[in-house]
Design a protein around this motif. Structure first.
Motif, PDB file in Angstrom:
ATOM      1  N   ASP A  44       0.854  -1.193   0.000  1.00 22.24           N
ATOM      2  CA  ASP A  44       0.000   0.000   0.000  1.00 22.24           C
ATOM      3  C   ASP A  44       0.889   1.243   0.000  1.00 22.24           C
ATOM      4  N   ASN A  46       0.118   4.248   0.561  1.00 26.84           N
ATOM      5  CA  ASN A  46      -0.255   5.300   1.512  1.00 26.84           C
ATOM      6  C   ASN A  46      -0.111   4.883   2.972  1.00 26.84           C
ATOM      7  N   THR A  47      -0.693   3.753   3.351  1.00 27.91           N
ATOM      8  CA  THR A  47      -0.654   3.324   4.753  1.00 27.91           C
ATOM      9  C   THR A  47      -0.258   1.857   4.835  1.00 27.91           C
ATOM     10  N   VAL A  49       0.180  -1.322   7.309  1.00 30.83           N
ATOM     11  CA  VAL A  49      -0.250  -1.774   8.635  1.00 30.83           C
ATOM     12  C   VAL A  49       0.276  -3.188   8.860  1.00 30.83           C
ATOM     13  N   TRP A  76      -4.529   0.525  -6.119  1.00 27.81           N
ATOM     14  CA  TRP A  76      -4.137   0.949  -4.767  1.00 27.81           C
ATOM     15  C   TRP A  76      -4.606   2.372  -4.458  1.00 27.81           C
ATOM     16  N   LYS A  87      -8.861   1.019  -3.589  1.00 28.92           N
ATOM     17  CA  LYS A  87      -8.378  -0.192  -2.907  1.00 28.92           C
ATOM     18  C   LYS A  87      -9.343  -0.757  -1.871  1.00 28.92           C
ATOM     19  N   TYR A  88     -10.201   0.126  -1.303  1.00 27.08           N
ATOM     20  CA  TYR A  88     -10.973  -0.288  -0.127  1.00 27.08           C
ATOM     21  C   TYR A  88     -11.873  -1.500  -0.359  1.00 27.08           C
ATOM     22  N   VAL A  91      -8.791  -4.643  -0.514  1.00 29.45           N
ATOM     23  CA  VAL A  91      -7.623  -4.923   0.348  1.00 29.45           C
ATOM     24  C   VAL A  91      -7.994  -5.716   1.603  1.00 29.45           C
ATOM     25  N   HIS A  93      -7.169  -6.401   5.338  1.00 26.61           N
ATOM     26  CA  HIS A  93      -6.486  -5.678   6.407  1.00 26.61           C
ATOM     27  C   HIS A  93      -5.464  -6.572   7.112  1.00 26.61           C
ATOM     28  N   ALA A  94      -4.495  -5.933   7.723  1.00 26.92           N
ATOM     29  CA  ALA A  94      -3.424  -6.656   8.434  1.00 26.92           C
ATOM     30  C   ALA A  94      -4.000  -7.616   9.479  1.00 26.92           C
ATOM     31  N   GLU A  95      -5.033  -7.169  10.183  1.00 24.47           N
ATOM     32  CA  GLU A  95      -5.634  -7.987  11.249  1.00 24.47           C
ATOM     33  C   GLU A  95      -6.237  -9.258  10.670  1.00 24.47           C
ATOM     34  N   PHE A 117      -5.028   1.318  14.799  1.00 28.46           N
ATOM     35  CA  PHE A 117      -6.241   0.870  15.497  1.00 28.46           C
ATOM     36  C   PHE A 117      -7.185   0.169  14.512  1.00 28.46           C
ATOM     37  N   PRO A 118      -7.712  -0.995  14.890  1.00 31.64           N
ATOM     38  CA  PRO A 118      -8.555  -1.777  13.963  1.00 31.64           C
ATOM     39  C   PRO A 118      -9.859  -1.068  13.596  1.00 31.64           C
ATOM     40  N   CYS A 119     -10.279  -1.242  12.359  1.00 29.31           N
ATOM     41  CA  CYS A 119     -11.547  -0.674  11.899  1.00 29.31           C
ATOM     42  C   CYS A 119     -12.703  -1.536  12.417  1.00 29.31           C
ATOM     43  N   MET A 147     -13.879   3.823  13.261  1.00 32.82           N
ATOM     44  CA  MET A 147     -13.104   3.622  14.503  1.00 32.82           C
ATOM     45  C   MET A 147     -13.999   3.806  15.726  1.00 32.82           C
TER      46      MET A 147
HETATM   47  O1  LIG Z   1      -7.101  -1.496  10.881  1.00 27.01           O
HETATM   48  C1  LIG Z   1      -6.687  -1.332   9.724  1.00 27.01           C
HETATM   49  N1  LIG Z   1      -5.933  -2.297   9.122  1.00 27.01           N
HETATM   50  C2  LIG Z   1      -5.468  -2.170   7.855  1.00 27.01           C
HETATM   51  O2  LIG Z   1      -4.773  -3.057   7.354  1.00 27.01           O
HETATM   52  N2  LIG Z   1      -5.795  -1.026   7.151  1.00 27.01           N
HETATM   53  C3  LIG Z   1      -5.280  -0.866   5.796  1.00 27.01           C
HETATM   54  C4  LIG Z   1      -6.282  -0.784   4.703  1.00 27.01           C
HETATM   55  C5  LIG Z   1      -5.602   0.090   3.685  1.00 27.01           C
HETATM   56  O3  LIG Z   1      -4.707  -0.671   2.886  1.00 27.01           O
HETATM   57  C6  LIG Z   1      -4.805   1.049   4.551  1.00 27.01           C
HETATM   58  C7  LIG Z   1      -5.496   2.362   4.823  1.00 27.01           C
HETATM   59  O4  LIG Z   1      -5.328   3.166   3.710  1.00 27.01           O
HETATM   60  P1  LIG Z   1      -5.520   4.747   3.697  1.00 27.01           P
HETATM   61  O5  LIG Z   1      -4.774   5.295   4.904  1.00 27.01           O
HETATM   62  O6  LIG Z   1      -4.974   5.202   2.382  1.00 27.01           O
HETATM   63  O7  LIG Z   1      -7.005   4.999   3.811  1.00 27.01           O
HETATM   64  O8  LIG Z   1      -4.602   0.371   5.772  1.00 27.01           O
HETATM   65  C8  LIG Z   1      -6.541  -0.052   7.709  1.00 27.01           C
HETATM   66  C9  LIG Z   1      -6.988  -0.158   8.994  1.00 27.01           C
HETATM   67  C10 LIG Z   1      -7.765   0.920   9.645  1.00 27.01           C
HETATM   68  O9  LIG Z   1      -8.849   1.237   8.904  1.00 27.01           O
END
Ligand SMILES: O=c1[nH]c(=O)n([C@H]2C[C@H](O)[C@@H](COP(=O)(O)O)O2)cc1CO
Length: 202
Positions: A44, A46-47, A49, A76, A87-88, A91, A93-95, A117-119, A147
């Protein structure tokens, strides 16, 4: 002279080699460092995790945000007006990845170390799989409804939440990936030299 005789520590005039060293990291910092390391693997732009699941003091799973296995052509972007081009929708998430990658029978009672912090969707996964505690490093999206919903659920389900400050150690850990200001991880694809590395934008 018997070299192997049991010399009492007090007789060694404080000889440093015989004393155990203090680890530089607490156990919590150690696990968070693994989560942070996993984040380094994210594509990613941008972010990034990372998450690390710990059971009885042992790591039983790690993960980072990534596209589903085999999906290499997905976008992405985070701001394309077309939802299908963002991407949303795609993708993982890491968790989620840390949970599905686990190599223990289950994650009941585990602690999850996660760099963000987890979504709300991840909160559901955390609760339903029985993870008991979440330790997080950043809460940069705390104003978002996802969140707020996540916190409401995690609190009601009595999942313990703990924030760890981004301590000096983690700062140093992250920057230890640099060589002369160049990021080693993004910098050394096969066949490149450190000289050609991309500058760390931070
Ligand atoms: O808890 C999370 N775990 C996680 O893996 N993510 C990932 C999803 C996206 O690839 C990225 C967030 O992207 P952005 O900051 O561009 O919105 O982080 C995002 C969160 C929080 O929303």
């Amino acid at each position: 002279y018997n070299f192997f005789q049991n010399i009492p520590l007090s007789d060694l005039n404080g000889s440093k080699e015989t004393l155990p060293r203090e680890p530089r990291l607490s156990l919590g910092e150690y696990f968070m460092a693994f989560a942070r390391l996993a984040a380094e693997m994210s594509r990613d732009p941008n972010t990034q995790v990372g998450a690390c699941i710990v059971k009885d003091g042992k790591i039983v799973g790690t993960g980072y945000n990534a596209m589903p296995n085999g999906c290499t052509d997905l976008p992405w972007s985070n701001d394309n007006p077309d939802w299908l081009q963002k991407k949303y929708a795609y993708v993982c998430h890491a968790e989620l990845n840390a949970i599905v990658n686990k190599f223990s029978a289950d994650v009941k009672g585990c602690t999850m170390y996660v760099t963000l912090f987890p979504c709300n969707e991840c909160a559901k996964l955390i609760i339903q799989t029985g993870i008991a505690k979440v330790v997080y490093l950043s809460d940069k999206y705390h104003d978002k409804d996802e969140m707020k919903a996540s916190k409401a659920m995690l609190k009601e389900a009595k999942v313990e939440l703990r924030y760890t400050a981004n301590k000096l150690f983690l700062f140093c850990f992250i920057h230890s990936f640099s060589v002369n200001g160049n990021r080693v991880f993004q910098a050394i694809p096969e066949g490149t030299s450190v000289k050609n590395c991309v500058k760390d934008p931070h």
